[in-house]
Write an enzyme that holds these catalytic residues in place. Structure first.
Site, PDB file in Angstrom:
ATOM      1  N   HIS A  93     -11.591 -19.990 -11.960  1.00 11.29           N
ATOM      2  CA  HIS A  93     -10.450 -20.086 -12.881  1.00 11.29           C
ATOM      3  C   HIS A  93      -9.428 -20.991 -12.198  1.00 11.29           C
ATOM      4  CE1 HIS A  93     -11.827 -16.565 -15.332  1.00 11.29           C
ATOM      5  NE2 HIS A  93     -12.361 -16.212 -14.179  1.00 11.29           N
ATOM      6  N   ARG A 123      -6.874 -22.338 -13.515  1.00  9.17           N
ATOM      7  CA  ARG A 123      -5.517 -22.128 -14.072  1.00  9.17           C
ATOM      8  C   ARG A 123      -4.887 -23.456 -14.514  1.00  9.17           C
ATOM      9  NH1 ARG A 123      -7.064 -16.867 -14.503  1.00  9.17           N
ATOM     10  NH2 ARG A 123      -6.765 -15.665 -12.620  1.00  9.17           N
ATOM     11  N   ASN A 125     -10.559 -19.152 -20.104  1.00 10.19           N
ATOM     12  CA  ASN A 125      -9.511 -18.173 -20.464  1.00 10.19           C
ATOM     13  C   ASN A 125      -8.151 -18.596 -19.908  1.00 10.19           C
ATOM     14  OD1 ASN A 125     -10.151 -17.622 -17.781  1.00 10.19           O
ATOM     15  ND2 ASN A 125      -9.765 -15.427 -17.979  1.00 10.19           N
ATOM     16  N   GLU A 133     -16.828 -17.653 -19.915  1.00 10.27           N
ATOM     17  CA  GLU A 133     -17.382 -16.353 -20.085  1.00 10.27           C
ATOM     18  C   GLU A 133     -16.962 -15.714 -21.418  1.00 10.27           C
ATOM     19  OE1 GLU A 133     -15.483 -13.328 -17.337  1.00 10.27           O
ATOM     20  OE2 GLU A 133     -14.448 -15.103 -16.559  1.00 10.27           O
ATOM     21  N   HIS A 146     -19.282 -11.909 -19.586  1.00 10.11           N
ATOM     22  CA  HIS A 146     -18.621 -10.871 -18.773  1.00 10.11           C
ATOM     23  C   HIS A 146     -18.976  -9.546 -19.432  1.00 10.11           C
ATOM     24  CE1 HIS A 146     -14.828  -9.405 -16.538  1.00 10.11           C
ATOM     25  NE2 HIS A 146     -15.405  -8.341 -17.060  1.00 10.11           N
ATOM     26  N   HIS A 193     -20.804 -12.409 -12.596  1.00 11.28           N
ATOM     27  CA  HIS A 193     -20.329 -11.425 -11.602  1.00 11.28           C
ATOM     28  C   HIS A 193     -20.872  -9.994 -11.767  1.00 11.28           C
ATOM     29  CE1 HIS A 193     -17.562 -10.768 -14.908  1.00 11.28           C
ATOM     30  NE2 HIS A 193     -16.772 -11.782 -14.605  1.00 11.28           N
ATOM     31  N   ASP A 237     -16.057 -16.349  -8.823  1.00 12.27           N
ATOM     32  CA  ASP A 237     -15.067 -15.816  -9.767  1.00 12.27           C
ATOM     33  C   ASP A 237     -13.658 -15.980  -9.183  1.00 12.27           C
ATOM     34  OD1 ASP A 237     -13.788 -14.655 -11.908  1.00 12.27           O
ATOM     35  OD2 ASP A 237     -14.398 -12.605 -11.428  1.00 12.27           O
ATOM     36  N   HIS A 284      -4.097 -15.072  -8.551  1.00 16.84           N
ATOM     37  CA  HIS A 284      -2.818 -14.586  -9.087  1.00 16.84           C
ATOM     38  C   HIS A 284      -1.831 -14.661  -7.931  1.00 16.84           C
ATOM     39  CE1 HIS A 284      -4.855 -13.079 -12.661  1.00 16.84           C
ATOM     40  NE2 HIS A 284      -5.730 -12.479 -11.884  1.00 16.84           N
TER      41      HIS A 284
HETATM   42  C1  NCD Z   1     -10.347 -12.952 -14.231  1.00 16.17           C
HETATM   43  C2  NCD Z   1      -9.059 -13.726 -14.373  1.00 16.17           C
HETATM   44  O1  NCD Z   1      -8.100 -13.410 -13.676  1.00 16.17           O
HETATM   45  O2  NCD Z   1      -9.037 -14.704 -15.137  1.00 16.17           O
HETATM   46  N1  NCD Z   1     -10.127 -11.720 -13.530  1.00 16.17           N
HETATM   47  C3  NCD Z   1     -11.056 -10.951 -12.921  1.00 16.17           C
HETATM   48  O3  NCD Z   1     -10.712  -9.834 -12.495  1.00 16.17           O
HETATM   49  N2  NCD Z   1     -12.298 -11.321 -12.755  1.00 16.17           N
HETATM   50  C4  NCD Z   1     -10.885 -12.746 -15.589  1.00 16.17           C
HETATM   51  C5  NCD Z   1     -12.268 -12.241 -15.550  1.00 16.17           C
HETATM   52  O4  NCD Z   1     -13.193 -12.999 -15.190  1.00 16.17           O
HETATM   53  O5  NCD Z   1     -12.454 -11.094 -15.871  1.00 16.17           O
END
Ligand code: NCD
Length: 440
Positions: A58, A60, A90, A141, A175, A220, A304, A308
């Site tokens: 991700h 971002r 996402n 996903e 997922h 995952h 994955d 954050h």
């Molecule tokens: C992912 C995210 O932060 O985008 N978070 C996670 O816990 N894996 C989203 C996801 O893949 O579920």
């Protein structure tokens, strides 16, 4: 005698052989003794491995640049020996229209430092066909269970999506989780609320909804129960009495496992530590060992990478977003662990480099003609993960202090893009999916 652009001298290959390797015009042209080259790096027997493809990150960007952007995320990838990342859709807003996907590709082309591909978002209103022809690498996903920035699709929505994806001969990445109704405030409660039987049941349900034989790739997977459900599906779909896809071949089902489920368990953290909150959850030590027991059965390892910020994680357990950063530490952590557990290094390369590309249908990095000349050179010395040395904007890692071997040098398309902590001539190269008009 040719003059090479780059020569890496005295490297050790995954099969234990030692030789020089010469690159010219983005390709390997010689393995043996290299005599004349514009640039020569003496490698003193360091291990040269094909660079990894991380098919679940991700990155971002957009309104989420505080977590990560294409530059910080792909630098993090490169410093961990990864030269191709597959970004998840996402984002905020999600990549569910052609315009959003095109904008995302443009953002990445101008900022990314390595190869990238971008998946299409699958939500009830998304136009999957136009996303496919705009160059999406794969779909999802797809959320068959809710997560941070991901809403669950209903059974009907999933099965319709699989039909469309099957029609374009695409790949659906899933997922799969079943989520209980409790309001977890600890890692153990989070694990219980998204338990192993629920993960396995979600896999089975998704397989049943796939009536047209679309290629499914489960993201995952964190428990042997869920992996067993995939293997069971694979046995069924290849058995003579079972369904074949339209082209007569067996329905393909593949899956990935993450480094955090292989290397961490919830017992390693304080009960309410939000930094270890991730979906699917960290399991217990026994489950973690069971994943290692079936190492040979694992198709793909993907990080994955879900960054954050520290501030976002510094709230109550219930409110904290799920996800942990991991693209930079994936290979560096697994390399010494695989060696310690006496698995061949080639088995790691299969899972982080060769098979992800096979699942995606793109050329892998490697030493053979036609393969991408992307490599990472690893020293012999084991260090420890230091959060201050990592490049993700997240600025933290749940792997701090664990043993790791980080690459000393990374080559992409036959040229050095990273050496001793510095980046050179990095460029974002887009890998569109098979639906993109300019691709044969
Ligand atoms: C992912 C995210 O932060 O985008 N978070 C996670 O816990 N894996 C989203 C996801 O893949 O579920």
């Amino acid at each position: 005698m040719p003059v090479y652009d780059l020569a890496l001298c005295d490297v050790e290959f995954p099969d234990g052989r030692r030789a020089d390797i010469g690159f010219k015009s983005g390709r390997i042209v010689h393995i043996g003794a290299v005599e004349r080259s514009d640039e020569v790096v003496r490698c003193h027997g360091m291990l040269l491995l094909p660079a990894a493809t991380d098919m679940h990150v991700h990155m971002r960007g957009g309104s989420q640049v505080k977590k990560e952007d294409w530059q910080s995320g792909t630098r993090s990838a490169i410093a961990g020996g990864v030269t191709l990342v597959v970004d998840q859709p996402n984002t905020v807003p999600p990549l569910t229209t052609q315009l959003r996907l095109e904008n995302r590709v443009n953002e990445a082309i101008s900022e990314a430092c390595c190869g990238f591909a971008i998946n299409a978002g699958v939500t009830p209103g998304a136009d999957l066909i136009s996303l496919w022809s705009a160059g999406a690498m794969a779909f999802g996903e797809l959320f068959a269970g809710p997560s941070s920035y991901g809403e669950t699709l209903s059974s009907d929505e999933l099965s319709k999506a699989f039909q469309i994806i099957r029609n374009v001969n695409g790949l659906a990445t899933i997922h799969a989780e079943e989520v209980g109704t409790s309001q977890p405030d600890t890692l153990v409660a989070h694990n219980d609320n998204r338990g192993d039987q629920g993960e396995a049941a979600a896999v089975r349900k998704v397989c049943q909804l796939n009536s047209t034989g679309c290629h499914l790739h489960f993201c995952h997977l964190s428990t042997t129960a869920a992996i067993e459900a995939v293997l069971e599906q694979r046995r069924l779909s290849t058995g003579p009495e079972n369904k074949l896809n339209d082209s007569g071949g067996p329905c393909r089902t593949s899956f990935e496992v993450t480094p955090h489920h292989l290397l961490l368990s919830h017992q390693d953290f304080a009960p309410g530590d939000t930094s270890a909150k991730v979906n699917p959850p960290l399991r217990d030590k026994k489950n973690r060992q069971m994943l290692w027991n079936i190492w040979d059965l694992i198709d793909v390892i993907a990080s994955d990478h879900a960054p954050h910020t520290v501030d976002e994680k510094a709230v109550s357990f219930l409110d904290a977003p799920s996800g942990i950063p991991g693209v930079e530490t994936m290979v560096p952590l697994l390399l010494p662990e695989v060696q310690r557990r006496k698995h061949p290094v080639s088995s790691l390369i299969d899972k982080v480099s060769t098979r992800p590309c096979e699942v995606l249908g793109i050329p892998p990095a490697g030493f053979h003609p036609g393969e991408r000349a992307d490599f990472a050179l690893y020293p012999r010395t084991i260090t420890r993960v230091d959060p201050d040395e990592l490049h993700s904007r997240a600025g933290w890692t749940p792997f701090a202090g664990l043993p790791a071997i980080f690459p000393e040098l990374v080559v992409m398309e036959g040229g050095i893009i990273y050496r001793g902590g510095e980046f050179f001539n990095t460029v974002g190269r887009w890998f569109p999916g098979k639906g993109y008009p300019l691709v044969d």
